[in-house]
Each structure stands twice: as C-alpha cells, then as structure tokens.
Motif scaffolding. Sequence first.
Motif, PDB file in Angstrom:
ATOM      1  N   ALA A  76      72.673  44.043  59.583  1.00  0.00           N
ATOM      2  CA  ALA A  76      73.016  45.461  59.422  1.00  0.00           C
ATOM      3  C   ALA A  76      74.403  45.623  58.809  1.00  0.00           C
ATOM      4  N   MET A  77      75.358  44.796  59.254  1.00  0.00           N
ATOM      5  CA  MET A  77      76.701  44.851  58.670  1.00  0.00           C
ATOM      6  C   MET A  77      76.673  44.473  57.189  1.00  0.00           C
ATOM      7  N   ASP A  78      75.837  43.505  56.851  1.00  0.00           N
ATOM      8  CA  ASP A  78      75.686  43.157  55.427  1.00  0.00           C
ATOM      9  C   ASP A  78      75.196  44.367  54.640  1.00  0.00           C
ATOM     10  N   GLY A  79      74.269  45.116  55.245  1.00  0.00           N
ATOM     11  CA  GLY A  79      73.751  46.304  54.575  1.00  0.00           C
ATOM     12  C   GLY A  79      74.816  47.354  54.348  1.00  0.00           C
ATOM     13  N   PHE A  80      75.772  47.433  55.241  1.00  0.00           N
ATOM     14  CA  PHE A  80      76.891  48.365  55.090  1.00  0.00           C
ATOM     15  C   PHE A  80      78.040  47.749  54.281  1.00  0.00           C
ATOM     16  N   GLU A  81      77.818  46.537  53.775  1.00  0.00           N
ATOM     17  CA  GLU A  81      78.822  45.810  52.979  1.00  0.00           C
ATOM     18  C   GLU A  81      80.106  45.575  53.774  1.00  0.00           C
ATOM     19  N   VAL A  82      79.933  45.309  55.072  1.00  0.00           N
ATOM     20  CA  VAL A  82      81.048  44.965  55.954  1.00  0.00           C
ATOM     21  C   VAL A  82      81.030  43.448  56.174  1.00  0.00           C
ATOM     22  N   ILE A 118      86.803  46.457  51.735  1.00  0.00           N
ATOM     23  CA  ILE A 118      86.987  47.881  51.427  1.00  0.00           C
ATOM     24  C   ILE A 118      85.723  48.649  51.830  1.00  0.00           C
ATOM     25  N   TRP A 119      85.927  49.762  52.533  1.00  0.00           N
ATOM     26  CA  TRP A 119      84.778  50.529  53.014  1.00  0.00           C
ATOM     27  C   TRP A 119      84.201  51.361  51.869  1.00  0.00           C
ATOM     28  N   THR A 120      83.144  50.814  51.250  1.00  0.00           N
ATOM     29  CA  THR A 120      82.485  51.495  50.134  1.00  0.00           C
ATOM     30  C   THR A 120      80.969  51.420  50.283  1.00  0.00           C
ATOM     31  N   LEU A 141      68.592  48.764  57.170  1.00  0.00           N
ATOM     32  CA  LEU A 141      68.157  49.172  58.499  1.00  0.00           C
ATOM     33  C   LEU A 141      66.648  49.387  58.546  1.00  0.00           C
ATOM     34  N   GLY A 142      66.105  49.963  57.480  1.00  0.00           N
ATOM     35  CA  GLY A 142      64.665  50.206  57.429  1.00  0.00           C
ATOM     36  C   GLY A 142      63.867  48.924  57.483  1.00  0.00           C
ATOM     37  N   ASN A 143      64.368  47.886  56.843  1.00  0.00           N
ATOM     38  CA  ASN A 143      63.680  46.597  56.860  1.00  0.00           C
ATOM     39  C   ASN A 143      63.619  46.007  58.269  1.00  0.00           C
ATOM     40  N   MET A 144      64.542  46.422  59.116  1.00  0.00           N
ATOM     41  CA  MET A 144      64.546  45.951  60.495  1.00  0.00           C
ATOM     42  C   MET A 144      63.825  46.919  61.431  1.00  0.00           C
ATOM     43  N   GLY A 145      63.317  48.003  60.858  1.00  0.00           N
ATOM     44  CA  GLY A 145      62.610  48.985  61.672  1.00  0.00           C
ATOM     45  C   GLY A 145      63.539  49.920  62.416  1.00  0.00           C
ATOM     46  N   ILE A 146      64.735  50.149  61.853  1.00  0.00           N
ATOM     47  CA  ILE A 146      65.726  51.010  62.507  1.00  0.00           C
ATOM     48  C   ILE A 146      65.963  52.219  61.618  1.00  0.00           C
ATOM     49  N   LYS A 147      65.795  53.404  62.192  1.00  0.00           N
ATOM     50  CA  LYS A 147      65.983  54.635  61.430  1.00  0.00           C
ATOM     51  C   LYS A 147      67.070  55.466  62.103  1.00  0.00           C
ATOM     52  N   ILE A 148      68.221  55.529  61.446  1.00  0.00           N
ATOM     53  CA  ILE A 148      69.349  56.304  61.958  1.00  0.00           C
ATOM     54  C   ILE A 148      69.821  57.224  60.843  1.00  0.00           C
ATOM     55  N   PRO A 149      69.926  58.553  61.085  1.00  0.00           N
ATOM     56  CA  PRO A 149      70.400  59.465  60.042  1.00  0.00           C
ATOM     57  C   PRO A 149      71.844  59.143  59.656  1.00  0.00           C
ATOM     58  N   LEU A 150      72.074  58.990  58.369  1.00  0.00           N
ATOM     59  CA  LEU A 150      73.405  58.596  57.906  1.00  0.00           C
ATOM     60  C   LEU A 150      74.127  59.705  57.135  1.00  0.00           C
ATOM     61  N   LYS A 156      71.596  51.164  50.079  1.00  0.00           N
ATOM     62  CA  LYS A 156      71.565  49.783  50.576  1.00  0.00           C
ATOM     63  C   LYS A 156      71.544  49.751  52.100  1.00  0.00           C
ATOM     64  N   ALA A 157      72.357  50.595  52.728  1.00  0.00           N
ATOM     65  CA  ALA A 157      72.410  50.619  54.188  1.00  0.00           C
ATOM     66  C   ALA A 157      71.088  51.078  54.784  1.00  0.00           C
ATOM     67  N   ILE A 158      70.510  52.138  54.221  1.00  0.00           N
ATOM     68  CA  ILE A 158      69.244  52.659  54.733  1.00  0.00           C
ATOM     69  C   ILE A 158      68.134  51.630  54.558  1.00  0.00           C
TER      70      ILE A 158
END
Length: 297
Positions: A99-105, A263-265, A275-284, A270-272
């Motif tokens: 998930a952190m990879d998806g947020f580029e963290v 850098i937070w970008t 998370l979607g690939n893991m079956g997690i749906k959170i409004p962003l 990518k984030a959605i």
Amino acid sequence: MSKDKVLLIDGMALLFRGFFATSIYGNFMYNDKGIPTNAVNGFIKYFLNALDTFQPTHVICCWDMGSKTFRTRLYPEYKANRSQPPEELIPQFDMAKEAMDGFEVPNVGVEDFEADDCIGTLANQLAPQSSVYILTGDQDLLQLIDENITIAIMKKGRGNYQLYDETNLFEHKGCTARQMIDMKGLMGDSSDNYPGVKGIGEKTALKLLKEYETIEALLENMNNLSPGLKKKLETGQDMLHLSRQLAEIRIDVPLKYSFEEAIWTAREEKAINSLGNMGIKIPLQDLYSNQETAESG
C-alpha cells in the motif's frame, strides 16, 4: 523558502493498532481472496489522517525486518515475553508495504535493526535541514526529541495525537530526552522484557536522575547514596549498562533511501489501483483535495 516537513511513520505501530482496533470485536474483514484486510484498512486510515493533520512535504515509512536483531544477540530474553503475531495479521505486513508503494512512500527497514533504529537514524540525518515529525504509539521514541524533531503519539481514536517536543517533554515526563535512556537503564522495561536494576522503579530512577543527571555521575557518587541503594547499583551494574544499551535507539543504521523519492506526490490513480488490487476500498477524495490546497498555498 519554507523548510521541508518530513513525516516518519512507525509502520509497525500503525499496523498493530489498525489490527487490534477491529480484531478485538472479531472483525477481520476479508478481500475476495479470503485474506484478512482489517489491519491494512486501519493502517491506511491512520496514514491518511496524519497526512491531513501534518501536511508533510516528505513521507517515509519504517518497518521491523524480523524478530532477531542485535538486541536479541545482546540479551536473548529481549522481547521474549511477546507472543507471535496473530495468524490473521501475518499476511497484512506485506500488504501494508505494498500500500505504501502505491502511495509512492518509501518503505525503509534494515536487517538486524528495529524500525525505531531506522526512524532514529533518519530523524538524526534529516533534522538539521527539516522539521521532522515521528508518528508512532511507542513512547520509547521520545528519546529522539531534539531541535526540529517532534513526536506525535497516537491516542485512542483516529486523529488524536499528543505532541511532544523540546518545549514540553520535561513538563510531561520529568526528564530530558537523553535521560529517558538512562531511566530505562535504571528501571528496565517490562514490555520489552529487560530488568534494569533490581529494586529500582520509575519513582527512584526519576529522583536519582534529577539529582545526578546521568548514570555516569550517579555511579561516580555512589558513596553518597544510602547503603541499600548503593548495594542495588553495585549488584546490578552489569544489567544497568546492558539495559541502557538495549533501550537506546540507534542513529547509525546503514540504511539507503532517496530524499527525492520521499517527496509526497502520490498519484490518485496509482494509489486507488494498488489498494483495489488488495481488495481495499477507501475514499481518497479528501486526501487529494488537501494535497492540492497545500500545493497551491
């Protein structure tokens, strides 16, 4: 030019908190592959709230890399009192990193060291030129407080933080950041399973450090102590030094990371997708509207 604001995340603390917040009610949540997702769901919600609260320019997430570290070599009983992670939590460690990879963290962890040591090293390296905020539930990290380093301790309920820095630590804890290491050397830490000096608790440890400031000064002046206290220190001196070594967070971990990559970008798509690939749906939506506000400000 405004100073960078770096958010260092104690990934272990957030993930465990996310897990136990719902597992206590037997609510593990499962994705379509039958894998529990409750810890990652909670983790992401804490993460998003912290981004909204602290508005960082850079974000890095730190992780333990197994239970065996230099501390367990020094003292095999270190954390030996802790049970294995619940079965439902085990697959969620990798999911949280994904998930952190998806947020580029960037995910940072180094074999033989704990997440705390990675956080300490990063904070020490980045504080001279940045404002560093450390997000955790672990008060051991208070020893890292310094100029430009603030600890955000997560409180009950999402979005509640107790902030500690140079201006208020002594008021809350009765000692300086550096003295917190000596405190653990004297009194030990039952949660991490090392004893300190037998017969010395928090009240006595605080009193001794208030009078002598450091363990070194205390040991040089043992003849001024009561016979009983002197005997305790003489008998427990080896464990005193070992306990302090176990308590001290390292700031010299040989880690590799790129400040530019931190850098937070994060890109919404990518984030959605991650998370979607893991079956997690959170409004962003709120997250990215806040990001746009910060960037335009």
